[in-house]
Design an enzyme around this catalytic site. Sequence first.
Site, PDB file in Angstrom:
ATOM      1  N   ASP A  28       7.511   0.697   4.999  1.00 34.66           N
ATOM      2  CA  ASP A  28       6.755  -0.361   4.332  1.00 34.66           C
ATOM      3  C   ASP A  28       7.659  -1.532   3.916  1.00 34.66           C
ATOM      4  OD1 ASP A  28       4.797   1.672   4.456  1.00 34.66           O
ATOM      5  OD2 ASP A  28       5.323   2.357   2.443  1.00 34.66           O
ATOM      6  N   ASN A 163      -7.408   1.547  -5.154  1.00 36.15           N
ATOM      7  CA  ASN A 163      -6.230   2.336  -5.484  1.00 36.15           C
ATOM      8  C   ASN A 163      -5.135   1.334  -5.822  1.00 36.15           C
ATOM      9  OD1 ASN A 163      -4.206   4.209  -5.729  1.00 36.15           O
ATOM     10  ND2 ASN A 163      -4.290   4.941  -3.626  1.00 36.15           N
ATOM     11  N   ASP A 166       0.415  -0.753  -3.205  1.00 41.26           N
ATOM     12  CA  ASP A 166       0.662  -1.732  -2.137  1.00 41.26           C
ATOM     13  C   ASP A 166       0.530  -3.184  -2.612  1.00 41.26           C
ATOM     14  OD1 ASP A 166       0.977   0.471  -0.576  1.00 41.26           O
ATOM     15  OD2 ASP A 166      -0.635   0.028   0.826  1.00 41.26           O
ATOM     16  N   SER A 183      -5.180   0.196  -1.255  1.00 38.72           N
ATOM     17  CA  SER A 183      -4.979   1.114  -0.142  1.00 38.72           C
ATOM     18  C   SER A 183      -6.112   2.133  -0.135  1.00 38.72           C
ATOM     19  CB  SER A 183      -3.643   1.836  -0.277  1.00 38.72           C
ATOM     20  OG  SER A 183      -3.527   2.884   0.659  1.00 38.72           O
ATOM     21  N   SER A 185      -9.424   4.116  -0.561  1.00 44.05           N
ATOM     22  CA  SER A 185     -10.294   4.117  -1.744  1.00 44.05           C
ATOM     23  C   SER A 185     -11.298   2.982  -1.712  1.00 44.05           C
ATOM     24  CB  SER A 185      -9.448   4.096  -3.019  1.00 44.05           C
ATOM     25  OG  SER A 185      -8.603   5.218  -3.040  1.00 44.05           O
ATOM     26  N   HIS A 216     -13.226   4.757   0.939  1.00 42.04           N
ATOM     27  CA  HIS A 216     -12.085   5.530   1.466  1.00 42.04           C
ATOM     28  C   HIS A 216     -11.813   5.270   2.945  1.00 42.04           C
ATOM     29  CE1 HIS A 216     -11.979   7.706  -2.345  1.00 42.04           C
ATOM     30  NE2 HIS A 216     -13.295   7.807  -2.252  1.00 42.04           N
ATOM     31  N   ILE A 219      -7.699   1.474   5.235  1.00 41.74           N
ATOM     32  CA  ILE A 219      -7.201   0.102   5.274  1.00 41.74           C
ATOM     33  C   ILE A 219      -6.235  -0.055   4.114  1.00 41.74           C
ATOM     34  CG2 ILE A 219      -7.791  -2.343   5.254  1.00 41.74           C
ATOM     35  CD1 ILE A 219     -10.667  -1.517   5.980  1.00 41.74           C
ATOM     36  N   GLU A 220      -5.027  -0.540   4.413  1.00 37.52           N
ATOM     37  CA  GLU A 220      -4.035  -0.679   3.352  1.00 37.52           C
ATOM     38  C   GLU A 220      -3.009  -1.753   3.729  1.00 37.52           C
ATOM     39  OE1 GLU A 220      -2.078   3.054   2.866  1.00 37.52           O
ATOM     40  OE2 GLU A 220      -0.893   2.858   4.683  1.00 37.52           O
ATOM     41  N   HIS A 324       2.417  -1.512   8.195  1.00 37.53           N
ATOM     42  CA  HIS A 324       2.786  -1.920   6.843  1.00 37.53           C
ATOM     43  C   HIS A 324       3.861  -3.008   6.884  1.00 37.53           C
ATOM     44  CE1 HIS A 324       2.430  -0.709   2.457  1.00 37.53           C
ATOM     45  NE2 HIS A 324       3.093  -1.856   2.493  1.00 37.53           N
TER      46      HIS A 324
END
Length: 477
Positions: A28, A163, A166, A183, A185, A216, A219-220, A324
Site C-alpha cells: 500500500d 470502515n 485507508d 475500505s 464495509s 461490504h 472497494i478500497e 493500492h
Amino acid sequence: MGMALSAVGCNSKEEKVDITFENASVHDPAIIKVQDTFYITGSHMAEAKSKDLINWTSISDSVSNQKLFENIKTELKDALEWGKTSTFWASDWIKLNDGKYYLYYCVCEGSSPQGAIGYAVADDIDGPFKNLGLIVKSSGEEELKYNDENGEEKIYDSNVNPNAIDPAVFYDADGKLWMMYGSYSGGIYILELNPNNGSVKEGQGTYGEKILGGYHSEIEAPYVIYSKETGYYYLFLSFGGLTSDAGYNMRVARSKNPDGPYYDAMGNDMIDCKGVRGKFLAAQNEYIMNYGNKLFGNFRYPLSEENENSILDPSDLGYVSAGHNSVYYDEETGRYFLIFHSRFPDSGESHQVRVHQMYLNEDDWFVVSPYRYTGESIDKYNEKDIIGEYSFINHGREIWDIVNEFSDVTFKKDGTITGDIEGTFEFKEENKVDINIDGEIYKGVFVKQYDINRKDYTMTFTVMGSNNGIALWGIKK
C-alpha cells in the site's frame, strides 16, 4: 545493483542493455517527495526511499523496526487498543501549510471493520512523529454512536458507514484540504480537513460525504490527484481482494469537484457502485465490476523464444493483484507516475513496489505504460516505428484470479489490425493512436519502453476505451 545512466534514455540505437533494479516491499505505498528524494510508507509502518523511482532502499519493513515514532506502541496505544491489533495498515503523508509533515495512520481488527484513523506531526519526514490523536473510528460488534451530516446521532452500521482506514489526504485547486478514506464495509467517504493543522473541520458529521461503495463490496484504497491540465480530480481505487487469488485491480473515476460526484468513462455516477444487502465481499463483485475505468488486471508478459527457457526472476514475469496505489505528478517534466504494490504469477503472497509512467489520452483519461519505469520519455515516432507485429492484451472488466496471456496481432501500413484481434488504427500527432475494435474507440499513446525480459527497448502502446473503460496494451515483437 544500480542502473547505469547510459541505460536511461531510449532514443539511441537499440542494443542489449541490462538494467538492474533495487526493489523494496512496501504494501500500500503512499508517496511523497522531499527535496530530491521520494519516500513511500505503507502498511505495518514499512518505508522505503528512492532518488529515481527505479532503485529503492528499504528503511523499515515492519512495526518492530519502524523509524517514524520513538515508541510507537506507547504513543499510539489508543489506536491499537481500539483496533484490537498490534499492527498498522495503510498510511498516507503530506506537507501542510505550516511546513510540517503530517502522517495519517490507521488500524483495523481485520475480520471486522473495527478501525480507526489517526494523525501525527513531525518537523522532518524522518520523524520523530508526535501523535495528535484519533480523528474517525468505525466498529465491529460493539455499539458506536456517530453524528450524520445534519448532526443527528445514529448507531454505526457497517453496511452503509465506512470502515475508518485507508486515508488519502490531498489539496484541491483552491487550497482546501481533504481526506478520502474507506475500505469495503459502507464504502468510500470524504472529509474536509483544516489545511493549517490537519484536523477535521466541524459541521460535516462524523464521517463526511459518501462517494461510492457499500454493503461490504470489495472497494478500497482511494487516492485522489488533481490535474491542472484537465481540471479533473482523479479518484483511484482498488477493486477485489488483495490476495494473489482474489483479482485486486486498480480503477479510476473523475470529477470536477474534490467531493464528487465522480464518473467513469461509461458515464456511471460512482455513487451507484455498490453491492446489495445480504451479500459479502467477493459475492458483490458482479455488481461493482461494471464501474470505473480498469487500468489493468492480472497478466503474464510475453516471452520471446530467446528467453522462453531462461531462468527469469518471477517478479519480471507479470503482475497479479496489483493495487493500492498512490500517484506522483512531476511539475517540471509533466510526467505522471503510478506507484503500487504487486504480487506475481506463481509466487504466492510475496510482493514488491512497482512504478509505471502514466499518460493522459485525448479523452483526458489515464493510460498506464505496460512496463515498469526505467527513465523513459515519450518521444516523436514515425510510421516505421509503429508498424509490425505485437503481443496484445485486453484487460477486460473482470475481478478474478485468472492470469491473462497476450495474443498476437499485426499493425499494417494500411491502418488495419489483423491476427487474433481484428480492427483498424489511426496513428497521429507523432505518438497518439486511436484503435477501433468492433466499433469501440480506444485512445492512447505509443511509447518506447525497456522490455525487462528481452533486455532491449521496444515499442509499446497503451489505450483506454472511450465508452467502455477497458484498457488494451501492445508490446512490439
